[in-house]
Design an enzyme around this catalytic site. Structure first.
Site, PDB file in Angstrom:
ATOM      1  N   LYS A  35     -42.606   4.097  22.550  1.00 29.83           N
ATOM      2  CA  LYS A  35     -42.136   3.597  21.430  1.00 29.83           C
ATOM      3  C   LYS A  35     -40.814   3.838  21.060  1.00 29.83           C
ATOM      4  O   LYS A  35     -40.114   4.838  21.466  1.00 29.83           O
ATOM      5  CB  LYS A  35     -43.051   3.892  20.248  1.00 29.83           C
ATOM      6  CG  LYS A  35     -43.026   5.391  19.701  1.00 29.83           C
ATOM      7  CD  LYS A  35     -44.253   5.768  18.969  1.00 29.83           C
ATOM      8  CE  LYS A  35     -44.154   7.092  18.406  1.00 29.83           C
ATOM      9  NZ  LYS A  35     -45.428   7.567  17.909  1.00 29.83           N
ATOM     10  N   TYR A 254     -12.693  14.383   6.123  1.00 28.96           N
ATOM     11  CA  TYR A 254     -12.758  13.887   5.004  1.00 28.96           C
ATOM     12  C   TYR A 254     -12.931  14.835   3.798  1.00 28.96           C
ATOM     13  O   TYR A 254     -13.792  15.708   4.007  1.00 28.96           O
ATOM     14  CB  TYR A 254     -14.026  12.634   4.923  1.00 28.96           C
ATOM     15  CG  TYR A 254     -13.755  11.485   5.662  1.00 28.96           C
ATOM     16  CD1 TYR A 254     -12.611  10.696   5.141  1.00 28.96           C
ATOM     17  CD2 TYR A 254     -14.206  11.067   6.867  1.00 28.96           C
ATOM     18  CE1 TYR A 254     -12.244   9.474   5.852  1.00 28.96           C
ATOM     19  CE2 TYR A 254     -14.011   9.860   7.337  1.00 28.96           C
ATOM     20  CZ  TYR A 254     -12.711   8.879   6.769  1.00 28.96           C
ATOM     21  OH  TYR A 254     -12.390   7.730   7.566  1.00 28.96           O
TER      22      TYR A 254
HETATM   23  C1  LIG Z   1     -45.949   8.682  18.422  1.00 31.63           C
HETATM   24  C2  LIG Z   1     -47.170   8.883  18.832  1.00 31.63           C
HETATM   25  C3  LIG Z   1     -47.706   9.736  19.641  1.00 31.63           C
HETATM   26  C4  LIG Z   1     -46.942  10.696  20.437  1.00 31.63           C
HETATM   27  O1  LIG Z   1     -46.546  11.623  19.677  1.00 31.63           O
HETATM   28  P1  LIG Z   1     -45.726  13.027  20.323  1.00 31.63           P
HETATM   29  O2  LIG Z   1     -45.604  14.055  19.173  1.00 31.63           O
HETATM   30  O3  LIG Z   1     -44.216  12.441  20.502  1.00 31.63           O
HETATM   31  O4  LIG Z   1     -46.245  13.367  21.481  1.00 31.63           O
HETATM   32  C5  LIG Z   1     -49.104   9.784  19.929  1.00 31.63           C
HETATM   33  N1  LIG Z   1     -50.087   8.916  19.185  1.00 31.63           N
HETATM   34  C6  LIG Z   1     -49.454   7.975  18.166  1.00 31.63           C
HETATM   35  C7  LIG Z   1     -50.531   7.289  17.451  1.00 31.63           C
HETATM   36  C8  LIG Z   1     -48.296   8.123  17.958  1.00 31.63           C
HETATM   37  O5  LIG Z   1     -47.683   7.102  17.029  1.00 31.63           O
END
Ligand SMILES: *Cc1c(COP(=O)(O)O)cnc(C)c1O
Length: 359
Positions: A35, A254
């Protein structure tokens, strides 16, 4: 000429980390979590590098469709969306599995006369109270999806809230609830994120869902000891585009919020919050120049940061690439300086930063 700012992505390190997942969970299938543009590493390139993964998980429909259009044929799972009948058709057409995380979604599915069927992952709320069916809703939701003509295969999933903690108590409670709520359900199950893949083999079940560990980062500083086999994947670099000497009492950036307390050499790097460098990184945040650490000084601008290179041994030269995070400068350390986590920094890298792939 080097890029002013770029992110090098080491695909062999990514594959190494995938092999680490496999060795930790040899009896589970692996749903690699891609994702948010593969945590900022580049969705399509990462997907191609992980062709051994049994599935890829996404959070937005367009990401899943992008992968199908790029010719990715693995199982794809769309997590964390509210989907209606129109979406079900699109997902079925592209062979995208979906997480069904509420009774409302199960009802939508039961009312859908699917032209094509799709696989669903029934998500149980085991304590995080974000997405998922409450215990008393599971039987009803299951009945709805089992009787829906739109549904092909059923899977069960849950998500842990505290798996990155060294204290196992909450995870144990949530695992017990997951087991109790699903013990009579003869469907494949999935519970573990990276932290649980690393720490809790009793959470592995049929499918593990690692994300951050594939990218070589410990899920938290608490469990960094257990993550030493992981290899760094991304190195974010920025070029020194200006150098100057300033006197005691002169300010930098800044509002001149940082002032020199000694005659100082200041290097200006071509990276800023417009690239995803955290604006809240505190003065003192390290940058690697010629393999040595130099502290950030003054405020982070949109396109630039300033670094005190007075103590760097040897010549600091224009057009030198500095490492902002990556090999020898763990992103978790930078995240701490900016009061955030690696996930936030990685997914915040801007589109204007080229990703350069090495194998
Ligand atoms: C993002 C996510 C993961 C992966 O989590 P990590 O901590 O990056 O391994 C797994 N399951 C779900 C439902 C997620 O949203």
């Amino acid at each position: 000429m080097p890029h002013p700012c770029s992110a090098t992505v080491d695909l062999s390190a990514l594959k190494h980390n995938f092999a680490v997942v496999k060795s930790l969970a040899p009896n589970s299938k692996i749903m690699a979590v891609l994702k948010a543009n593969a945590y900022g590493h580049g969705l399509i390139s990462v997907a191609h590098a992980l062709e051994e993964a049994d599935g890829l998980a996404l959070a937005r429909l367009h990401e899943a469709i992008t992968l199908r259009e790029a010719g990715i044929t693995q199982r794809l799972l769309l997590m964390g969306n509210y989907l209606n009948a129109q979406h079900f058709d699109i997902c079925a057409k592209h062979n995208i599995d979906i997480a069904v995380h509420s009774l409302a979604m199960a009802e939508q599915l039961s009312e859908t006369q699917g032209k094509q069927q799709l696989n669903i992952w029934l998500k149980i709320d085991i304590g995080m109270h974000r997405l998922g069916l409450q215990s008393h809703e599971i039987a009803k939701a299951l009945e709805l999806v089992k009787n829906s003509t739109a549904v092909k295969n059923i899977f069960i999933m849950g998500h842990l809230s505290n798996a990155d903690s060294l204290n196992p108590d909450t995870t144990k409670q949530q695992l017990t609830l997951f087991n109790n709520s699903t013990k009579d359900l003869a469907y494949p199950k999935s519970l573990a994120n990276s932290a649980a893949t690393i720490q809790f083999s009793e959470c592995h079940f049929d499918w593990v869902r690692p994300g951050i560990m594939l990218y070589g980062c410990a899920p938290s500083n608490e469990i960094s000891e257990q993550c030493q086999q992981l290899k760094n994947v991304m190195t974010l670099k920025a070029t020194i585009i200006a150098l100057r000497d300033i006197s005691i009492g002169e300010g930098v950036g800044y509002n001149l919020s940082w002032q020199a307390t000694r005659p100082s050499k200041i290097a200006t790097l071509a990276i800023g919050y417009g690239d995803g460098y955290p604006r809240h990184a505190k003065p003192g945040t390290p940058v690697l120049i010629n393999g040595q650490r130099a502290p950030l000084v003054g405020r982070v601008s949109m396109d630039l940061i300033n670094v005190d290179v007075t103590d760097i041994q040897g010549d600091t030269e224009l057009d030198t690439e500095a490492v902002v995070w990556g090999e020898d400068l763990p992103i978790n350390e930078i995240a701490e300086w900016a009061d955030t986590i690696s996930y936030d920094l990685l997914t915040g890298i801007a589109a204007r930063v080229p990703r350069l792939y090495v194998d």
